[in-house]
Write a protein that holds these residues in place. Structure first.
Motif, short mmCIF file in Angstrom:
data_model
loop_
_atom_site.label_atom_id
_atom_site.label_comp_id
_atom_site.label_asym_id
_atom_site.label_seq_id
_atom_site.Cartn_x
_atom_site.Cartn_y
_atom_site.Cartn_z
N ASP A 245 -42.44 -16.19 2.96
CA ASP A 245 -41.45 -15.28 3.54
C ASP A 245 -40.28 -16.07 4.12
OD1 ASP A 245 -40.39 -12.87 4.35
OD2 ASP A 245 -42.05 -12.33 5.67
N ASP A 246 -39.13 -15.42 4.21
CA ASP A 246 -37.93 -16.00 4.84
C ASP A 246 -37.61 -17.36 4.24
OD1 ASP A 246 -38.26 -13.78 6.39
OD2 ASP A 246 -38.98 -14.84 8.16
N PHE A 247 -37.76 -17.46 2.92
CA PHE A 247 -37.58 -18.76 2.29
C PHE A 247 -36.12 -19.21 2.38
CE2 PHE A 247 -37.02 -21.94 -0.97
CZ PHE A 247 -38.09 -22.75 -0.70
N GLY A 248 -35.96 -20.49 2.71
CA GLY A 248 -34.62 -21.06 2.85
C GLY A 248 -34.26 -21.34 4.30
N ILE A 284 -26.93 -21.30 -2.87
CA ILE A 284 -28.29 -21.44 -2.35
C ILE A 284 -29.24 -20.48 -3.08
CG2 ILE A 284 -29.75 -21.02 -0.32
CD1 ILE A 284 -27.38 -22.09 1.39
N VAL A 285 -28.80 -19.22 -3.22
CA VAL A 285 -29.67 -18.23 -3.86
C VAL A 285 -29.94 -18.62 -5.31
CG1 VAL A 285 -29.80 -15.83 -4.64
CG2 VAL A 285 -29.08 -16.35 -2.30
N THR A 286 -28.90 -19.05 -6.01
CA THR A 286 -29.09 -19.46 -7.40
C THR A 286 -30.04 -20.65 -7.48
OG1 THR A 286 -26.74 -18.95 -7.58
CG2 THR A 286 -27.77 -19.85 -9.52
N ALA A 287 -29.88 -21.59 -6.57
CA ALA A 287 -30.74 -22.77 -6.58
C ALA A 287 -32.20 -22.39 -6.31
CB ALA A 287 -30.26 -23.78 -5.53
N ILE A 288 -32.43 -21.47 -5.36
CA ILE A 288 -33.81 -21.07 -5.06
C ILE A 288 -34.44 -20.40 -6.29
CG2 ILE A 288 -35.28 -19.55 -3.65
CD1 ILE A 288 -33.35 -19.94 -1.32
#
Ligand code: C2E
Ligand code: MG
Ligand code: MG
Length: 341
Positions: A245-248, A284-288
């Motif tokens: 959860d709450d990754f990043g 960041i979202v794309t990388a995750i």
């Protein structure tokens, strides 16, 4: 203990508090155990912090609570803002003890949607406390209190049992492929009997293990990653899924992340919020999403509120979404209606 220091100013009081904490914090031996105290000290100054003994003592107490909350082994001076916080905190801590027995806890369910076909693939169970006088209280406020008092074990077990029974009921109405996600607190995750308790609840409710998913925040998983790997391995052996959860937000060590037996990363809503405008959040979202996919994990984005956010996530291959765009967390009955529609 209460200590009266006549004729000192704030500096003097701080100096005494510091020396006191150092002295009390020295380890002491009891039989084979080495005991360490972590004293918390609150200070109220006369006359700003109160003009009579009772007020001074109450205010010093409020400051002590703040010192405790900030991690113990320290001191704090009283400020007027602490007064309100600590009165509410004490009240919640006392009342929470009866909340379960008085049926004041409720679960809401928020749908999780597959990007591919827009179908509901599950729900996240989110806890609410309906306080008889203070109204609806957010889990962000009372979960930490429940963790400090140990009540979280009983409350967490109630959440698991209630959510599992509800998931079983929805599965029985013909909803195939439904997975119930339940948030796990740090205390629950470290509890020695976690696996036994979950297995017992699955047996009792008749919910298949693969229909349950446990959400652990990244911060908790990374706090002691080696221990987390061991717990995740055991849950995995028993067919119980985990997600982060709450990754990043939690300083992941990538070398541990690849050893975690997790099924899904939940991209934190703070990155999703400005996905339309902030180039860093986009990156960041794309990388995750790309990293999760290379590690063989699914991704779900939290806090999706707009069509624009949804379009971006779809374009970049995010597997699932959850957020107000589809639905707020709903009481069980309303969620049942949502499923039907
Ligand atoms: P979380 O697990 O990350 O849950 C997501 C939070 O985001 C929920 O807040 C949810 O209501 C909210 N949310 C969902 N969609 C949107 C959206 O589109 N926009 C915005 N702004 N917010 C959205 P909630 O229900 O207040 O829960 C807060 C936190 O409390 C949860 O964060 C979770 O960490 C914790 N929590 C909730 N239920 C439980 C529980 O049963 N046990 C434990 N240990 N923790 C829980
Ligand atoms: Mg969650
Ligand atoms: Mg979250």
């Amino acid at each position: 203990f209460i200590l009266l220091l006549p004729g000192v100013d704030a500096n003097g009081a701080a100096k005494v508090a510091r020396e006191l904490i150092e002295a009390v914090a020295l380890p002491c031996q009891y039989e084979v155990h080495e005991l360490i105290a972590t004293p918390s000290t609150g200070i109220a100054l006369y006359p700003e912090g109160g003009e009579d003994m009772e007020t001074l003592s109450t205010h010093a107490d409020a400051a002590m609570y703040q010192a405790k909350q900030a991690g113990r082994n320290d001191f704090r001076f009283f400020t007027p803002a602490m007064q309100h916080d600590s009165v509410r905190h004490l009240r919640l801590a006392t009342d929470l003890r009866h909340a379960l027995g008085r049926n004041e806890l409720i679960l809401n369910y928020q749908p999780q949607i597959a990007m591919q076909n827009g179908r509901v693939i599950g729900a996240e169970a989110l806890l609410r406390w309906q306080h008889p006088e203070l109204g609806l209280i957010s889990p962000a406020e009372f979960i930490p209190i429940a963790e400090n008092s140990g009540l979280i074990i009983a409350i967490g077990e109630w959440v698991l049992r209630t959510a599992a029974a509800q998931a079983k009921a929805w599965l029985d109405t013909g909803q195939t492929e439904f997975v119930m996600a339940v948030n796990l607190s740090a205390v629950q995750f470290r509890h020695a009997e976690l696996l036994q308790r979950i297995s017992a609840i699955l047996k009792e409710t008749g919910l298949p293990a693969q229909a349950l998913e446990l959400e652990l925040t990244e911060a908790v998983a990374m706090d002691d990653p080696q221990a987390a790997v061991a717990v995740m391995d055991r849950l995995h052996e028993h067919g119980i899924r985990m997600s982060i959860d709450d990754f990043g937000t939690g300083y992941s060590s990538l070398s541990y992340l690849k050893r975690f037996k997790v099924y899904k990363l939940k991209i934190d809503q703070s990155f999703v919020r400005d996905i339309g405008s902030d180039p860093e959040d986009k990156a960041i979202v794309t990388a995750i999403i790309n990293m999760a996919s290379s590690l063989g994990m699914h991704t779900i984005a939290e806090g999706v509120e707009t069509a624009e956010q949804l379009a971006f996530l779809r374009l970049h291959g995010c597997d699932e979404v959850q957020g107000y765009y589809f639905s707020k967390p709903l009481p069980a009955e309303a969620f049942g209606e949502f499923l039907k529609n």
